[in-house]
Motif scaffolding. Structure first.
Motif, PDB file in Angstrom:
ATOM      1  N   PHE A 154      35.827 -37.452 -30.593  1.00  0.00           N
ATOM      2  CA  PHE A 154      35.678 -37.534 -29.141  1.00  0.00           C
ATOM      3  C   PHE A 154      34.667 -36.531 -28.578  1.00  0.00           C
ATOM      4  CE2 PHE A 154      39.942 -39.510 -29.463  1.00  0.00           C
ATOM      5  CZ  PHE A 154      39.697 -40.657 -28.725  1.00  0.00           C
ATOM      6  N   PHE A 155      34.625 -35.325 -29.151  1.00  0.00           N
ATOM      7  CA  PHE A 155      33.862 -34.235 -28.535  1.00  0.00           C
ATOM      8  C   PHE A 155      32.729 -33.691 -29.399  1.00  0.00           C
ATOM      9  CE2 PHE A 155      38.339 -33.889 -27.068  1.00  0.00           C
ATOM     10  CZ  PHE A 155      38.139 -34.181 -25.721  1.00  0.00           C
ATOM     11  N   ILE A 446      29.798 -46.881 -31.245  1.00  0.00           N
ATOM     12  CA  ILE A 446      28.959 -45.700 -31.476  1.00  0.00           C
ATOM     13  C   ILE A 446      28.351 -45.776 -32.866  1.00  0.00           C
ATOM     14  CG2 ILE A 446      29.002 -43.194 -31.822  1.00  0.00           C
ATOM     15  CD1 ILE A 446      31.071 -43.066 -29.537  1.00  0.00           C
ATOM     16  N   ARG A 447      29.160 -46.121 -33.846  1.00  0.00           N
ATOM     17  CA  ARG A 447      28.666 -46.210 -35.225  1.00  0.00           C
ATOM     18  C   ARG A 447      27.621 -47.329 -35.359  1.00  0.00           C
ATOM     19  NH1 ARG A 447      33.171 -46.947 -37.075  1.00  0.00           N
ATOM     20  NH2 ARG A 447      33.078 -49.068 -37.937  1.00  0.00           N
ATOM     21  N   GLY A 449      25.655 -48.203 -33.028  1.00  0.00           N
ATOM     22  CA  GLY A 449      24.502 -47.850 -32.219  1.00  0.00           C
ATOM     23  C   GLY A 449      24.369 -48.677 -30.966  1.00  0.00           C
ATOM     24  N   THR A 450      25.469 -49.297 -30.510  1.00  0.00           N
ATOM     25  CA  THR A 450      25.415 -50.177 -29.339  1.00  0.00           C
ATOM     26  C   THR A 450      26.315 -49.707 -28.198  1.00  0.00           C
ATOM     27  OG1 THR A 450      27.142 -51.606 -30.267  1.00  0.00           O
ATOM     28  CG2 THR A 450      24.853 -52.194 -30.754  1.00  0.00           C
ATOM     29  N   PHE A 451      26.863 -48.527 -28.284  1.00  0.00           N
ATOM     30  CA  PHE A 451      27.791 -48.054 -27.256  1.00  0.00           C
ATOM     31  C   PHE A 451      27.102 -47.975 -25.890  1.00  0.00           C
ATOM     32  CE2 PHE A 451      29.968 -44.370 -25.116  1.00  0.00           C
ATOM     33  CZ  PHE A 451      31.162 -45.015 -24.874  1.00  0.00           C
ATOM     34  N   ILE A 452      25.931 -47.381 -25.836  1.00  0.00           N
ATOM     35  CA  ILE A 452      25.212 -47.234 -24.570  1.00  0.00           C
ATOM     36  C   ILE A 452      24.577 -48.557 -24.157  1.00  0.00           C
ATOM     37  CG2 ILE A 452      23.359 -46.023 -23.381  1.00  0.00           C
ATOM     38  CD1 ILE A 452      25.822 -44.292 -23.999  1.00  0.00           C
ATOM     39  N   SER A 453      23.925 -49.246 -25.083  1.00  0.00           N
ATOM     40  CA  SER A 453      23.258 -50.506 -24.725  1.00  0.00           C
ATOM     41  C   SER A 453      24.254 -51.557 -24.265  1.00  0.00           C
ATOM     42  CB  SER A 453      22.448 -51.035 -25.912  1.00  0.00           C
ATOM     43  OG  SER A 453      23.276 -51.296 -27.034  1.00  0.00           O
ATOM     44  N   LYS A 469      26.475 -39.624 -23.414  1.00  0.00           N
ATOM     45  CA  LYS A 469      27.838 -40.109 -23.183  1.00  0.00           C
ATOM     46  C   LYS A 469      28.498 -40.628 -24.459  1.00  0.00           C
ATOM     47  CE  LYS A 469      28.126 -39.242 -18.737  1.00  0.00           C
ATOM     48  NZ  LYS A 469      28.114 -40.251 -17.683  1.00  0.00           N
ATOM     49  N   VAL A 470      27.778 -40.601 -25.590  1.00  0.00           N
ATOM     50  CA  VAL A 470      28.430 -40.942 -26.856  1.00  0.00           C
ATOM     51  C   VAL A 470      29.492 -39.903 -27.209  1.00  0.00           C
ATOM     52  CG1 VAL A 470      26.501 -42.270 -27.781  1.00  0.00           C
ATOM     53  CG2 VAL A 470      26.634 -39.800 -28.225  1.00  0.00           C
ATOM     54  N   LEU A 471      29.433 -38.750 -26.566  1.00  0.00           N
ATOM     55  CA  LEU A 471      30.479 -37.738 -26.691  1.00  0.00           C
ATOM     56  C   LEU A 471      31.103 -37.506 -25.328  1.00  0.00           C
ATOM     57  CD1 LEU A 471      28.838 -35.020 -28.983  1.00  0.00           C
ATOM     58  CD2 LEU A 471      30.530 -36.742 -29.648  1.00  0.00           C
TER      59      LEU A 471
END
Length: 494
Positions: A154-155, A446-447, A449-453, A469-471
């Motif tokens: 998470f952090f 996140i792994r 690579g699409t969390f933000i997109s 914001k991935v963290l």
């Protein structure tokens, strides 16, 4: 069997009596006297079980699930007091003051670490067998490593508190220090942990738990070969299976405990205050009476139905095949108190009924919340092997198809997924459908690579869905209390 939680409380009360004996003018001759509480077997067990109690955050489980899914393409929320917090998760407007980061993730993990450190520091002076000393120490180290792996997810890197005597001001570890510590602690603990099914009480760590935690940690840090090997260590125990129950029955209270060979690690819940699973109270739609998707579920007026609404996104539900057996635990229509049929698939309003329980009392359902399942291990090994090869090897299909077979779906082949990229896409889709309401979607995106997109594609403004914001931010309470703890980039350092 869910005796571990009751035992924690009983031992804690017993230990507490020692502090009252002086006031009662009773000479503290028992094993729980203040001077020897951590030299007796039951005393050190009380501290060890307290560490387990911090790891078993039953009521917090719904927040951990929602924190990991409301920020993704899977889940949504509206209404009630909880929405004031969850709207920040949905819209990527969270900051270091958002209470859930401290209360539901940071604090329970560090309380577990504190108690585990106490066990490790005192174990050599305990009046018990050498075998018990090795076991208790291994459990404490594994609990500590698991807590740090959770915090890291998470952090990112956090202060490594490995002793109860460290100062309050402590700098964050480096990324390499963090990863090395988690891997070393868990790896070195395995030898002294029992095989699965041989632990003294259900819920205590065993080799399967340790290997599984390692497997997911390696996977999320993209250490592909180590992830594949750790998954194989779980598989080679020849204990776990995905064929014991239909998916619809996998999460039922009646099928919990050591007899359920799919569950590797769970948050144990009971129909009791402080130990209940509250998720269904938020998943129920307003005025719910029954649903044709799950006629076995008998709602009673004594069951809570929160104003807040835990919802599934329409596009995500529609991505599932119509014959996918996992849809049997998704409510897309229901009968309300006026006996009218209400369709809720549209408008991001379907509901996950994974934790239905006909014996729910108020807020408290008895369904255990999975942390690690065998299906996760199979899919994790398939993913890791795929990342190690330009073309997915045969074993990748053997692994993913074990999960798909239970869901009633056709087997994948090289015809469907002929290369690494197409198999990667298939794996992430499968993981999404398999682990709804289990809090895995954030780490998966996140792994991938699409969390933000993915957030941007849903319409979250680019000024909010920013790369950092991935963290999540280090909780502000920690930043204020620990002068050496630096905030994650992009969140300031107030």
């Amino acid at each position: 069997m869910k005796n571990i939680i009751k035992y924690i409380l009983l031992l804690a009360v017993a230990a507490g009596f020692a502090s009252c004996e002086k006031a009662l003018e009773v000479t503290p001759n028992s094993e729980f006297a203040p001077g020897n509480v951590l030299t007796s077997e039951n005393g050190i067990k009380a501290l060890l079980y307290s560490a387990y109690a911090q790891q078993q955050t039953q009521q917090n489980s719904r927040f951990v699930i929602n924190n990991s899914e409301m920020c993704t393409d899977m889940a949504f929320n509206s209404g009630g007091a909880e929405n004031a917090q969850l709207i920040n998760i949905i819209n990527f407007t969270w900051d270091a003051n958002l209470g859930t980061f401290q209360a539901d993730i940071w604090a329970p993990a560090y309380r577990c670490i504190r108690d585990a450190n106490g066990v490790i520091e005192n174990i050599d002076n305990v009046n018990t067998s050498d075998a018990n000393k090795k076991l208790f120490k291994a459990e404490a180290r594994a609990l500590r490593a698991y807590s740090y792996a959770t915090l890291y997810s998470f952090f990112g890197p956090v202060p490594l508190r490995t002793s109860t005597s460290q100062p309050g001001d402590l700098a964050r570890a480096t990324d390499d220090e963090m990863k090395d510590f988690i891997a070393t602690e868990m790896t070195e603990s395995v030898a002294d942990l029992p095989n699965p099914g041989q632990e003294e009480a259900y819920g205590r760590f065993n080799k399967g738990v340790a290997y599984a935690v390692l497997a997911k940690f390696y996977l999320n840090t993209k250490q592909w070969q180590k992830a594949a090997d750790a998954c194989q260590s779980v598989i080679s125990l020849n204990y776990y299976t995905t064929t014991q129950y239909a998916f619809k029955d996998l999460f039922r209270v009646e099928n919990e405990g050591m007899t359920n060979k799919e569950m590797i690690l769970v948050l144990q819940c009971r129909n009791e205050t402080d130990f209940g699973n509250w998720f269904m109270a938020g998943a129920l739609p307003a005025g719910f009476k029954s649903t044709p998707q799950l006629p076995e579920y008998v709602y009673q007026s004594t069951m809570a139905n929160f104003a807040t609404q835990y919802r599934l996104r329409t596009d995500f539900v529609n991505s599932m095949a119509s014959n996918d057996q996992r849809r049997s635990l998704i409510c897309t229509s229901y009968i309300n108190n006026s006996n009218a049929t209400v369709n809720i698939l549209a408008g991001d309003n379907a509901r996950s009924f994974k934790y239905w329980d006909n014996n729910t009392i108020g807020n408290n359902s008895g369904n255990d919340v999975p942390i690690l399942r065998y299906a996760d291990i199979l899919l994790s090994r398939a993913e890791a092997l795929n990342e190690l090869n330009a073309i997915p090897p045969t074993e990748c299909f053997t692994l993913i198809n074990q999960v798909r077979a239970r869901a009633g779906l056709a087997a994948l082949t090289l015809v469907n997924t002929p290369d690494q990229a197409s198999f990667r896409e298939a794996i992430f889709k499968e993981r999404g459908w398999e682990f709804i309401s289990e809090g895995k979607r954030r780490e998966d995106l996140i792994r991938q690579g699409t969390f933000i997109s993915s957030a941007l594609a849903r319409g979250v403004p680019a000024t909010q869905a920013t790369p950092e914001k991935v963290l999540f931010p280090i909780p502000q309470s920690e930043i204020s209390a620990n002068k050496l703890c630096v905030q994650n980039p992009g969140y300031g350092n107030n």
